[in-house]
Design an enzyme around this catalytic site. Structure first.
Site, PDB file in Angstrom:
ATOM      1  N   SER A 183       1.118  -1.171  -0.136  1.00 50.79           N
ATOM      2  CA  SER A 183       0.328  -0.141   0.328  1.00 50.79           C
ATOM      3  C   SER A 183       0.850   1.018   0.201  1.00 50.79           C
ATOM      4  O   SER A 183       1.656   1.486  -0.857  1.00 50.79           O
ATOM      5  CB  SER A 183      -1.217  -0.137   1.521  1.00 50.79           C
ATOM      6  OG  SER A 183      -2.258   0.948   0.900  1.00 50.79           O
ATOM      7  N   THR A 184       0.586   2.230   1.103  1.00 46.20           N
ATOM      8  CA  THR A 184       1.559   3.784   1.138  1.00 46.20           C
ATOM      9  C   THR A 184       2.850   2.819   0.586  1.00 46.20           C
ATOM     10  O   THR A 184       3.657   2.702   1.328  1.00 46.20           O
ATOM     11  CB  THR A 184       1.202   4.166   1.986  1.00 46.20           C
ATOM     12  OG1 THR A 184      -0.272   4.247   2.091  1.00 46.20           O
ATOM     13  CG2 THR A 184       1.396   5.280   2.274  1.00 46.20           C
ATOM     14  N   HIS A 210      -2.675  -1.215  -3.166  1.00 45.06           N
ATOM     15  CA  HIS A 210      -3.526  -0.134  -3.509  1.00 45.06           C
ATOM     16  C   HIS A 210      -2.793   1.071  -3.715  1.00 45.06           C
ATOM     17  O   HIS A 210      -1.916   1.970  -3.853  1.00 45.06           O
ATOM     18  CB  HIS A 210      -3.706  -0.054  -1.800  1.00 45.06           C
ATOM     19  CG  HIS A 210      -4.016  -0.825  -0.502  1.00 45.06           C
ATOM     20  ND1 HIS A 210      -4.115  -0.906   0.221  1.00 45.06           N
ATOM     21  CD2 HIS A 210      -4.637  -1.358  -1.284  1.00 45.06           C
ATOM     22  CE1 HIS A 210      -4.683  -2.101   0.793  1.00 45.06           C
ATOM     23  NE2 HIS A 210      -5.074  -2.581   0.369  1.00 45.06           N
ATOM     24  N   ASP A 302      -4.639  -4.577   6.015  1.00 44.03           N
ATOM     25  CA  ASP A 302      -4.886  -5.855   5.073  1.00 44.03           C
ATOM     26  C   ASP A 302      -3.523  -6.810   4.623  1.00 44.03           C
ATOM     27  O   ASP A 302      -2.416  -6.275   4.235  1.00 44.03           O
ATOM     28  CB  ASP A 302      -5.124  -4.578   3.513  1.00 44.03           C
ATOM     29  CG  ASP A 302      -5.914  -5.292   2.657  1.00 44.03           C
ATOM     30  OD1 ASP A 302      -6.166  -6.299   2.999  1.00 44.03           O
ATOM     31  OD2 ASP A 302      -5.669  -5.149   1.860  1.00 44.03           O
TER      32      ASP A 302
END
Length: 372
Positions: A183-184, A210, A302
């Site tokens: 993600s990030t 993401h 997640d």
């Protein structure tokens, strides 16, 4: 849930807004102030931002790339070299300079890419991204190479793992597929990881990242230009191919079927798509001990439950270590569950995948026989 709610922090977030449009700066200021986020300054030029960050010391900088004088990329390099500060690239032109500039910004030290808010959902996403970025300490870097360090501490220390020990752990494996979730901070990590893998792996790779839909197509193309493997966007009905990287960044939640075909699956009702948990859980159910799951940098949890499912099915699970993560949220969650068999830096993860998936590898069988 926002980053502020996750962390329980009540401190005031201070933001410097950098954009050559006065209307955009005004719109961002109003949005942030409604969310009780303080705008400590506004700049219309990159060189001005470099000067003001030294005196204002903001917690986060929102930055457009297309500016007169010193452009966004140069501004990121200067700030991250002299006064490292979490930077969000906030753009109204997802196709600016063919999108390569946006991902180049990530390799130079920016935390994430965000679209300029044109509706309530995009506004909420910008606010959440600022809250996340405000919790990410950064360090100076050289020539735009991002070197971030996770903030969250108090994990049980992990003993150093030697390359020989990793090789022994993967000697019995013959993965049918490698799943990577991020993600990030993920794009730069995934680029570095895939660049270290090469194109001759015996197993396909499925990446769940993401990312805002506006950047999805460009991310797939950028990765393909940056790494030595074939990179395609993952779509339902696609058959996985050895040596090919299938990147899931938009559309439905995806899973891996027992026949090696990507499936559209129901997933959690969260804004984060694709669901890493859904991908990992499907691999556990359909590939069992031939699943290899890697969970990289990102806020939240997640992937942790899905990684636990892979571990329970006998597959290999690897979490990115804290030192090389931009945000040590998702890997931390997996480690705390006991779901990560290995905790490694990016180069160590690449080495483990290469060892497990090298072509024509002899795989020991019980009793001394082997399989290739």
């Amino acid at each position: 849930m926002t980053a502020r709610q996750i962390s329980g922090s009540r401190r005031q977030i201070r933001v410097l807004v950098v954009d050559d449009s006065a209307l955009v700066r005004q719109a961002i200021r109003r949005l942030l102030e409604r969310a009780s986020i303080t705008v400590v300054g506004e700049c219309s030029r990159g060189d001005e931002a470099v000067e003001r960050v030294a005196t204002l010391r903001p917690d986060v900088i929102t930055l457009d790339l297309d500016m007169p004088g010193l452009d966004g990329l140069g501004t990121i390099e200067r700030i991250m070299a002299d006064h490292p500060t979490p930077i969000l690239v906030v753009t109204g032109e997802p196709h600016y300079r063919g999108l390569d500039a946006h991902f180049a910004a990530l390799t130079r030290g920016a935390i994430d890419l965000v679209c300029k808010p044109g509706n309530d959902a995009e506004g909420a996403h910008l606010i959440a991204s600022i809250e996340i970025a405000s919790q990410v300490p950064v360090v100076p870097h050289v020539r735009g190479a991002a070197r971030h360090r996770g903030r969250i501490r108090n994990l049980t220390p992990t003993a150093p793992i030697t390359p020989v020990a990793v090789s022994r752990l993967v000697d019995h494996l013959r993965p049918a597929a490698v799943m990577i979730g991020a993600s990030t901070g993920g794009p730069g990590v995934i680029r570095a990881l895939l660049s270290n893998l090469g194109s001759s792996l015996s197993a396909p790779i499925v990446v769940a990242q993401h990312m805002a839909d506006a950047f999805a197509e460009g991310f797939v193309r950028w990765l393909g230009d940056q790494v030595g493997a074939r990179v395609v966007e993952a779509t339902p009905g696609t058959r996985l191919r050895p040596g090919t990287v299938h990147v899931a960044v938009r559309g439905p939640h995806l899973g891996v079927g027992a026949d090696g075909v990507l499936l559209a699956l129901p997933g959690p009702a969260t804004p984060h798509r694709p669901s890493i948990d859904t991908l990992f859980s499907s691999a556990a159910a359909n590939l069992g001990p031939r699943a290899l799951g890697v969970l990289c940098t990102g806020m939240g949890e997640d992937g942790a439950a899905g990684m636990a499912a892979i571990a329970a099915a006998g597959g290999l699970t690897i979490a990115q270590n804290e030192e090389s993560s931009v945000v040590f949220g998702m890997p931390r969650a997996a480690i705390e569950r006991g779901a990560a068999r290995l905790v490694l830096p990016v180069d160590g993860i690449a080495r483990a995948i290469r060892d497990a998936c090298r072509p024509n590898r002899t795989v020991p069988r019980p009793g001394g026989a082997s399989d290739v």
